[in-house]
Motif scaffolding. Structure first.
Motif, mmCIF file in Angstrom:
data_model
loop_
_atom_site.group_PDB
_atom_site.id
_atom_site.type_symbol
_atom_site.label_atom_id
_atom_site.label_comp_id
_atom_site.label_asym_id
_atom_site.label_seq_id
_atom_site.Cartn_x
_atom_site.Cartn_y
_atom_site.Cartn_z
ATOM 1 N N ASN A 73 0.857 -1.190 0.000
ATOM 2 C CA ASN A 73 0.000 0.000 0.000
ATOM 3 C C ASN A 73 0.887 1.231 0.000
ATOM 4 O OD1 ASN A 73 -2.006 2.016 0.896
ATOM 5 N ND2 ASN A 73 -3.265 0.240 1.393
ATOM 6 N N ALA A 114 -15.380 4.599 12.618
ATOM 7 C CA ALA A 114 -16.136 3.412 13.042
ATOM 8 C C ALA A 114 -15.757 2.265 12.120
ATOM 9 C CB ALA A 114 -17.629 3.688 12.968
ATOM 10 N N ALA A 156 -15.876 -3.918 10.956
ATOM 11 C CA ALA A 156 -15.511 -5.327 11.157
ATOM 12 C C ALA A 156 -14.896 -5.540 12.540
ATOM 13 C CB ALA A 156 -14.549 -5.771 10.068
ATOM 14 N N SER A 210 -13.302 3.948 7.261
ATOM 15 C CA SER A 210 -14.164 3.775 8.439
ATOM 16 C C SER A 210 -15.029 5.001 8.670
ATOM 17 C CB SER A 210 -13.322 3.495 9.682
ATOM 18 O OG SER A 210 -12.485 2.394 9.448
#
Ligand code: ADP
Ligand code: NG1
Ligand code: MG
Length: 480
Positions: A105, A255, A258, A164
């Motif tokens: 990444n 948030a 998972a 998220s």
């Protein structure tokens, strides 16, 4: 009042062109070399080449999305109203001959990862980014119609969807991976098939999602918001009234869906409510999983379903034992057959409030579409009101808001026409409908009254968490 799965006011010619498009595979287009996207691709290519000592063979991109209305109802079988955003996940890809997945990444806080591409486990008990990539690989391996094993892949990732935050960075990662694997194996899978494969395979991370995010990632078209219906999957472009713009404001509270059982708890509360109402209606509760299926079986309108919830369920928590008694079964049976793995420890379920939210929200989606299609005077104001009602329902009945989101929605009253949380909630972004002429003033207000007090916003470029959006295009392959 609409019955479930009744699409009204549709234009058959447009519908046909849309569904034809959805049976084609994602476009293969020339890689951008200009502008911000061109710069990101160039930087990604350089990272890839440094990491793997050879250039990539192709790139893929999949967008995030903002859901305008219809929250937490896709997994109940109800239509939703998202649009793709311009922010996306881009992957640089090349095959290798070692049957390995080698993944890195450009943001080094996401650790590199390697495994045998034909033999790996996805552990839903750990929230790691490579799980989403493994989901996409597994989806194509199991459902892509491949003959023989997968070829090895080297992949480098660059993403600019705030993670998220309810803009579906997770599904963009899953969808980009699935598209990369399909393209590397010369599989021309239709967009709607890719959307369905990705909706199923993302569940391997542990969340029991409904399919909205993967559908819009593959079925979006630039300039159009889409109503997405499920079973069968259908995307209908809906023209938004002129003069309005959607502004996304990130609450900066993250948030990760998972990482805890909040999301699945809601899915299970809806499932238990379905079963209890089904039993009271004289149906075999074992056969019903979703509130939408229940509505079809009892042949009632959405407002009638709201009344049915009020008659049958009480606005208080139900213990697991109580649910078992109401269904003439045991808590063991609920654990083994009905509840998902990470919701078996939950002892209390709020069935009345969750079901009320779902039926009233499903109704708001159709109302939103009707207002858009009628295009009457005051349409924008009506849409704003529907959005605000949706927020209050997620806040009060679905209990999936966050104080920072509520603060943003409250600050929006007056200057914006209406704001609401978007995505799963518990943090993440708000989307507000604003008159175009007031958008700049509105953003300045949020900057002054919200972001200037947020330590997490200090020294950062505000446009990464407060921006106007236009509906962006769907996932595609980029070639040189
Ligand atoms: P949302 O889909 O609302 O953004 P989720 O909790 O469903 O939130 O998914 C967020 C997760 O997606 C992150 O924790 C991370 O694992 C993964 N992710 C998002 N963006 C990236 C990225 N640019 N690179 C790697 N992983 C990412
Ligand atoms: P986000 O918040 O983007 O992860 C999730 C689900 C959607 C939908 C919304 C709530 C997944 C992949 N995404 O989105 O299906 O249920 O919450 O409306 O599970
Ligand atoms: Mg997600």
């Amino acid at each position: 009042p609409e019955m479930v799965q009744t699409s009204q006011c549709h234009n058959e010619a447009t519908d046909n062109t849309q569904s034809e498009m959805n049976t084609k595979s994602p476009p293969v287009v020339k890689v951008p070399t200009d502008g911000e996207q061109g710069q990101r691709v160039a930087a990604l290519e350089e990272s890839f080449t440094t990491e793997f000592s050879h250039p990539p063979q192709f790139f893929v991109r999949a967008p995030g999305r903002v859901n305008l209305i219809g929250e937490h109802i896709d997994y109940c079988g109800y239509a939703v109203f998202p649009m793709a955003v311009e922010q996306d996940i881009i992957m640089a890809v090349a095959t290798n001959s070692s049957s390995k997945l080698n993944l890195c990444n450009v943001d080094q806080s996401y650790l590199s990862y390697s495994c045998d591409i034909n033999n790996f486990e996805i552990d839903p008990s750990v929230a790691v980014w490579h799980n989403y990539v493994l989901c996409g690989i597994r989806g194509i391996r199991e459902e892509g119609g491949l003959v023989g094993p997968l070829t090895g892949l080297n992949i480098a990732v660059s993403g600019n969807i705030p993670p998220s935050s309810g803009l579906s960075s997770s599904s963009a990662l899953v969808c980009a991976t699935a598209l990369a694997v399909a393209h590397a194996h010369h599989l021309s899978l239709a967009r709607d098939m890719l959307a369905e494969i990705c909706a199923r395979c993302e569940r391997h991370v542990g969340t029991q999602g409904g399919g909205m995010d993967q559908a819009i990632a593959f079925l979006a078209t630039a300039g159009e918001a889409k109503m997405i219906e499920f079973n069968p999957l259908k995307a209908t472009a809906v023209q938004l009234p002129a003069g309005g713009t959607f502004v996304v404001a990130n609450s900066l509270a993250q948030a990760n869906k998972a990482a805890n059982s909040n999301y699945n708890c809601r899915v299970m509360e809806c499932r238990l409510a379905t079963k209890i109402i089904a039993k009271r209606a004289g149906l075999s509760w074992e056969n019903y999983q979703r509130l939408g299926e229940l509505q079809v079986a009892v042949k009632k309108s959405l407002p009638e379903m709201v009344e049915m919830v009020k008659e049958i369920l009480e606005p208080r928590p139900y213990t697991k034992q109580e649910v078992a008694t109401l269904l003439d079964t045991t808590t063991n049976h609920l654990d083994n057959v009905v509840l998902s793995e990470n919701t078996r420890d939950i002892q209390e379920f709020y069935l009345h409030d969750r079901a009320l939210h779902v039926f009233s929200e499903a109704n708001r989606v159709w109302e939103f579409r009707r207002v858009c299609e009628e295009g009457r005077e005051g349409a924008l104001h009506k849409l704003g009101k529907i959005m605000l009602a949706s927020h209050r329902s997620t806040q009060r009945m679905y209990d999936c808001s966050h104080p920072k989101l509520d603060q943003l929605v409250d600050l929006s009253e007056g200057l914006a026409l209406g704001g609401r949380l978007t995505g799963a909630g518990w943090g993440g972004c708000m989307v507000a409908l604003v008159e175009e002429s007031k958008a700049e003033e509105y953003k300045r207000k949020l900057e002054k009254e919200f972001y200037s007090h947020e330590p997490a916003a200090k020294g950062k470029n505000i446009s990464t968490f407060l921006f106007s959006t236009r509906p962006g295009p769907a996932a595609c392959v980029y070639i040189k």
